[in-house]
Scaffold this active site. Structure first.
Site, PDB file in Angstrom:
ATOM      1  N   ARG A 130      17.410  -3.560 -38.433  1.00 19.02           N
ATOM      2  CA  ARG A 130      18.397  -4.605 -38.323  1.00 19.02           C
ATOM      3  C   ARG A 130      17.856  -5.763 -37.523  1.00 19.02           C
ATOM      4  O   ARG A 130      17.120  -5.559 -36.557  1.00 19.02           O
ATOM      5  CB  ARG A 130      19.635  -4.067 -37.603  1.00 19.02           C
ATOM      6  N   ASP A 183      16.632   2.506 -28.858  1.00 22.37           N
ATOM      7  CA  ASP A 183      18.045   2.347 -29.256  1.00 22.37           C
ATOM      8  C   ASP A 183      18.993   2.942 -28.224  1.00 22.37           C
ATOM      9  O   ASP A 183      20.089   2.430 -27.999  1.00 22.37           O
ATOM     10  CB  ASP A 183      18.308   2.969 -30.639  1.00 22.37           C
ATOM     11  N   SER A 206      12.798   2.731 -31.658  1.00 23.67           N
ATOM     12  CA  SER A 206      13.334   4.033 -31.276  1.00 23.67           C
ATOM     13  C   SER A 206      12.416   5.195 -31.604  1.00 23.67           C
ATOM     14  O   SER A 206      12.755   6.079 -32.395  1.00 23.67           O
ATOM     15  CB  SER A 206      14.696   4.207 -31.916  1.00 23.67           C
TER      16      SER A 206
HETATM   17  P1  ADP Z   1      19.521   5.355 -37.521  1.00 21.05           P
HETATM   18  O1  ADP Z   1      19.755   6.630 -36.795  1.00 21.05           O
HETATM   19  O2  ADP Z   1      18.566   5.503 -38.653  1.00 21.05           O
HETATM   20  O3  ADP Z   1      19.239   4.203 -36.627  1.00 21.05           O
HETATM   21  P2  ADP Z   1      22.335   5.310 -38.047  1.00 21.05           P
HETATM   22  O4  ADP Z   1      22.709   5.395 -36.632  1.00 21.05           O
HETATM   23  O5  ADP Z   1      23.129   4.394 -38.914  1.00 21.05           O
HETATM   24  O6  ADP Z   1      20.841   4.951 -38.290  1.00 21.05           O
HETATM   25  O7  ADP Z   1      22.457   6.764 -38.631  1.00 21.05           O
HETATM   26  C1  ADP Z   1      22.145   7.024 -39.946  1.00 21.05           C
HETATM   27  C2  ADP Z   1      22.196   8.507 -40.114  1.00 21.05           C
HETATM   28  O8  ADP Z   1      23.525   8.957 -39.901  1.00 21.05           O
HETATM   29  C3  ADP Z   1      21.826   8.943 -41.500  1.00 21.05           C
HETATM   30  O9  ADP Z   1      20.451   9.257 -41.566  1.00 21.05           O
HETATM   31  C4  ADP Z   1      22.668  10.174 -41.709  1.00 21.05           C
HETATM   32  O10 ADP Z   1      21.953  11.302 -41.310  1.00 21.05           O
HETATM   33  C5  ADP Z   1      23.835  10.005 -40.787  1.00 21.05           C
HETATM   34  N1  ADP Z   1      25.007   9.630 -41.552  1.00 21.05           N
HETATM   35  C6  ADP Z   1      25.291   8.454 -42.125  1.00 21.05           C
HETATM   36  N2  ADP Z   1      26.452   8.496 -42.781  1.00 21.05           N
HETATM   37  C7  ADP Z   1      26.916   9.750 -42.632  1.00 21.05           C
HETATM   38  C8  ADP Z   1      28.064  10.441 -43.094  1.00 21.05           C
HETATM   39  N3  ADP Z   1      28.980   9.863 -43.839  1.00 21.05           N
HETATM   40  N4  ADP Z   1      28.200  11.710 -42.723  1.00 21.05           N
HETATM   41  C9  ADP Z   1      27.290  12.317 -41.970  1.00 21.05           C
HETATM   42  N5  ADP Z   1      26.181  11.737 -41.529  1.00 21.05           N
HETATM   43  C10 ADP Z   1      25.998  10.463 -41.841  1.00 21.05           C
HETATM   44 MG    MG Z   2      20.057   3.483 -34.943  1.00 24.68          MG
END
Ligand code: ADP
Ligand code: MG
Length: 464
Positions: free
Chosen positions: A78, A200, A147
């Protein structure tokens, strides 16, 4: 039928191995506390790196000006810009864009990855509108949320220790990621200075603190998992600087936590063995969004092979690692329809298994339940371990004290997997007891990390 009985038996054994009675959770929490102490003592003294972040001041609300943030740490990255207006104005304006990272760049070359990121950032900067103001003669400044475990030597430099969460680019390991990004930005002709390199988790802590001055720790439950908290400088024997505030933010890198009390199954051991980083990030592999769906797939595969749960032939898609993602699992787990329609649809669409019976669907939901419950409960035990380390696991002693303890949470898993978050919250209450939990709040700090990194860029600006 005999098939169902065999599948039920696989579930029963799974349940037994994944059990997290409260006594076991307390042992996990005690190990977390002990490993925290060890990690703060000396470099390499624990599986918990307890990294010194060089953030010794969290945002106060006085921050002013235009700042950018870039968040790299999962499948998406992002870019964000924010115009800060100090105590009165707060966040005057904020814009962001999300870009997904092509999978081949996650395992390709360092330059390719950083060029891709810098190009997206340059494009975003080019779209900056008139609501944003950069004073004459200044460079734009960036908070870089990266992160992955990094060994920092100052607020704006740090060497990558290792990749996690599916990234694997050997040549970046051991390099200063700020230098890598800076060179890529120069190649793009982008005039931007990295003012703060954070994780993060630290971004979330900063963003959380900006919103609520009682925030003392942050936990990420997304693709991966991690925690950061504010520690007293005196409690960090390995600290080589003297922070004016007397405090230092510690990036625990708790995903790498390990304890003999963690409930591990054969599925977990095989998942770990087949992973890009065997033997590492064991706690993360039991808890986080990258892995929960994959654990589920492995259990269902066993049921297909040993109990012909989905018919005589093992569905070929079920053999593909990581086809079953945690969002699929969560959609099935939350299915409230009487005929478990969502489960049926997911099994068909994701795994190519048509026409499942209600009993089969129900069994799948039960497997989801065991895996999610275990993950949520040991995550709660980890948080309880942090609270113990800080002496905040008991009710404030002074009866007049209004002390609050707030934990800022972020990550798609916590945000979207409601059953998981509910288990986490109720388990933390169970561990703390009624009295102590009255002053402990777990607060969703939605995308706090992006704004948090921009805030840390502001508080570490070269123009201060
Ligand atoms: P990141 O951890 O990659 O920075 P996010 O905090 O947005 O990104 O988390 C994304 C992760 O959250 C995905 O890889 C998935 O494992 C989990 N996730 C996203 N949507 C859902 C959902 N509806 N139910 C369960 N887990 C989810
Ligand atoms: Mg994240």
């Amino acid at each position: 039928t005999g098939r169902r009985a065999r599948a039920e038996e696989v579930l029963r054994v799974l349940e037994e191995r994944c059990a997290t009675p409260i006594g076991k959770l307390r042992e996990v929490a005690d190990d977390m506390t002990a490993e925290m102490v060890a990690g703060l003592q000396a470099e390499g003294a624990s599986k918990l790196k307890m990294l010194v972040s060089y953030v010794d001041n969290l945002p106060t609300g006085d921050e002013k000006g235009l700042f950018y943030a870039l968040d790299l740490g999962g499948t998406n990255f992002r870019v964000l810009r924010v115009q800060l207006g100090g105590k009165e104005g707060r966040v005057l304006k904020q814009e962001y864009e999300e870009v997904s990272i092509p999978p081949h760049l996650m395992v390709g070359s360092s330059n390719e990855l950083f060029d891709f990121i810098a190009a997206a950032l340059a494009k975003f900067v080019a779209s900056e509108g008139e609501d944003f103001h950069l004073p004459q003669g200044r460079h734009r400044e960036l908070g870089f949320t990266f992160s992955f475990p990094v060994k920092q030597s100052s607020i704006a430099s740090g060497i990558l220790i290792k990749w996690t969460k599916g990234f694997c680019i050997d040549e970046t390991v051991g390099e200063d990621v700020v230098a890598e990004l800076t060179k890529a930005m120069e190649r793009q002709g982008l005039d931007m200075k990295v003012a703060a390199l954070v994780n993060d988790t630290i971004g979330t802590l900063a963003g959380g603190r900006y919103d609520d001055s009682d925030v003392i720790a942050a936990v990420i439950l997304g693709t991966g998992t991690n925690a950061a908290y504010v520690e007293r400088a005196q409690a960090i024997p390995k600290l080589n600087v003297v922070p004016k505030s007397g405090e230092m933010v510690i990036n625990m890198e708790w995903g790498n936590f390990w304890s003999p009390h963690l409930p591990m199954t054969d599925y977990d051991k095989a998942l770990d063995f087949d992973s890009l980083n065997p033997g590492e990030q064991i706690y993360e592999k039991l808890i986080s969004g990258m892995y929960l769906g994959e654990i589920l797939r492995r259990v269902l595969l066993r049921m297909a092979k040993e109990a012909s749960l989905f018919g005589d032939i093992v569905p070929s898609k079920l053999e593909i690692p990581f086809v079953l993602r945690t969002p699929h699992m969560s959609a099935m787990h939350h299915d409230a329809s009487p005929d478990l329609k969502v489960v049926g649809t997911k099994l068909k669409e994701v795994l190519g298994i048509p026409n499942t019976s209600w009993k089969t669907r129900k069994l799948v939901v039960n497997v989801c339940d065991v895996i999610a419950k275990r993950g949520a409960r040991i995550a709660a035990a980890g948080i309880y371990g942090i609270l113990k380390k800080l002496g905040r696991d008991t009710a404030p002693t002074d009866t007049a004290s209004k002390r609050r303890t707030v934990i800022a949470m972020d990550g798609g898993l916590y945000e979207h997997y409601a059953i998981f978050s509910k288990w986490l919250q109720s388990t933390l209450r169970e561990l703390l007891g009624e009295e102590a939990s009255a002053s402990v709040v777990v607060k969703l700090a939605n995308d706090g990390s992006g704004i948090g990194a921009a805030l840390l860029a502001a508080s570490h600006s070269q123009y201060l």
